[in-house]
Design an enzyme around this catalytic site. Structure first.
Site, short mmCIF file in Angstrom:
data_model
loop_
_atom_site.label_atom_id
_atom_site.label_comp_id
_atom_site.label_asym_id
_atom_site.label_seq_id
_atom_site.Cartn_x
_atom_site.Cartn_y
_atom_site.Cartn_z
N ASN A 84 104.11 138.94 -37.52
CA ASN A 84 105.17 139.93 -37.69
C ASN A 84 104.56 141.32 -37.48
O ASN A 84 103.40 141.44 -37.05
CB ASN A 84 105.81 139.77 -39.08
CG ASN A 84 107.28 140.12 -39.08
OD1 ASN A 84 107.67 141.17 -38.55
ND2 ASN A 84 108.10 139.27 -39.65
N HIS A 114 81.04 147.76 -44.24
CA HIS A 114 80.00 148.79 -44.14
C HIS A 114 78.80 148.40 -45.00
O HIS A 114 78.92 147.64 -45.95
CB HIS A 114 80.55 150.14 -44.60
CG HIS A 114 81.63 150.68 -43.72
ND1 HIS A 114 81.38 151.25 -42.50
CD2 HIS A 114 82.97 150.70 -43.87
CE1 HIS A 114 82.51 151.62 -41.94
NE2 HIS A 114 83.50 151.30 -42.75
N ALA A 159 101.90 136.68 -50.84
CA ALA A 159 101.96 138.10 -50.48
C ALA A 159 101.07 138.94 -51.40
O ALA A 159 100.96 138.70 -52.59
CB ALA A 159 103.41 138.58 -50.55
N ARG A 182 98.08 126.15 -56.96
CA ARG A 182 98.42 124.73 -57.10
C ARG A 182 98.30 124.06 -55.74
O ARG A 182 98.23 124.71 -54.70
CB ARG A 182 99.84 124.55 -57.64
CG ARG A 182 100.92 125.07 -56.70
CD ARG A 182 102.31 124.79 -57.26
NE ARG A 182 103.37 125.28 -56.41
CZ ARG A 182 103.89 124.62 -55.37
NH1 ARG A 182 103.42 123.43 -55.03
NH2 ARG A 182 104.88 125.14 -54.67
#
Length: 199
Positions: A84, A114, A159, A182
């Protein structure tokens, strides 16, 4: 050993001042710019540019602009790959996606890190460790996958997760840091209603 060879071998390397590396990043940035400024309806041009940007493309893929990557040629994507909007892949090391990988908006896959030592960091030294994403993986919105991580097949990353360690096959994992919540089971086929025509 060139700076790029050092990067691929997992050593600290000059990512900021090496002329060859800068040239490769600039060429990729130009291609990403061209891709991101295509008309959304011009899927033929988008597809052609993706095949120039990415190192290996297996089958049909959909990448929704804007899309950003550092080198492109270090990225391998499997069949039925989908991103997306606003996905970034920092591919100083190899980034490999299996088949049927779905990526939600605003995700980052960063092989780059870094130097922790400030003198090394200020000298432009970085590391790059490969990222591997298995088959049939769904990665939710705003996920960050960090250097050296493998995500197993048939897994869902929730998310907002920050994935800093390997995640096994067949699980739902989420959080910061990302951890297994789970296993995915046959019961998950019943989670959402399925429309059927009554006879």
């Amino acid at each position: 050993m060139t700076e790029w060879e050092k990067a691929q071998a997992g050593y600290l390397y000059d990512a900021n001042y090496d002329k060859d590396i800068i040239k490769s990043r600039t060429e990729c940035a130009d291609l990403c710019y061209e891709f991101n400024n295509c008309r959304p309806s011009d899927t033929e041009k988008q597809n052609a540019l993706l095949h120039r940007i990415l190192g290996s493309v297996k089958g049909d893929i959909v990448v929704t602009a804007p899309f950003y990557c550092d080198y492109g040629f270090n990225i391998t994507v499997g069949n039925n790959f989908y991103t997306n909007h606003n996905v970034t892949i920092l591919d100083g090391a190899k980034v490999t996606f299996g088949d049927n990988v779905f990526i939600a908006p605003n995700c980052v896959f960063s092989t780059a890190g870094h130097a922790i030592d400030s003198e090394q960091r200020n000298a432009g030294l970085e590391i790059a460790f490969p990222i591997n994403i298995g088959d049939n993986v769904w990665i939710g919105a705003n996920v960050t996958v960090l250097p050296g991580v493998t995500v197993g097949s048939n897994t869902v990353i929730g998310a907002g997760s920050v994935v800093n360690k390997d995640i096994p096959d067949g699980v739902v994992a989420a959080g910061n840091p990302c951890r297994v919540i789970r296993k995915i089971t046959a019961a998950d086929k019943e989670k959402y209603p399925v429309f059927t025509l009554e006879k």
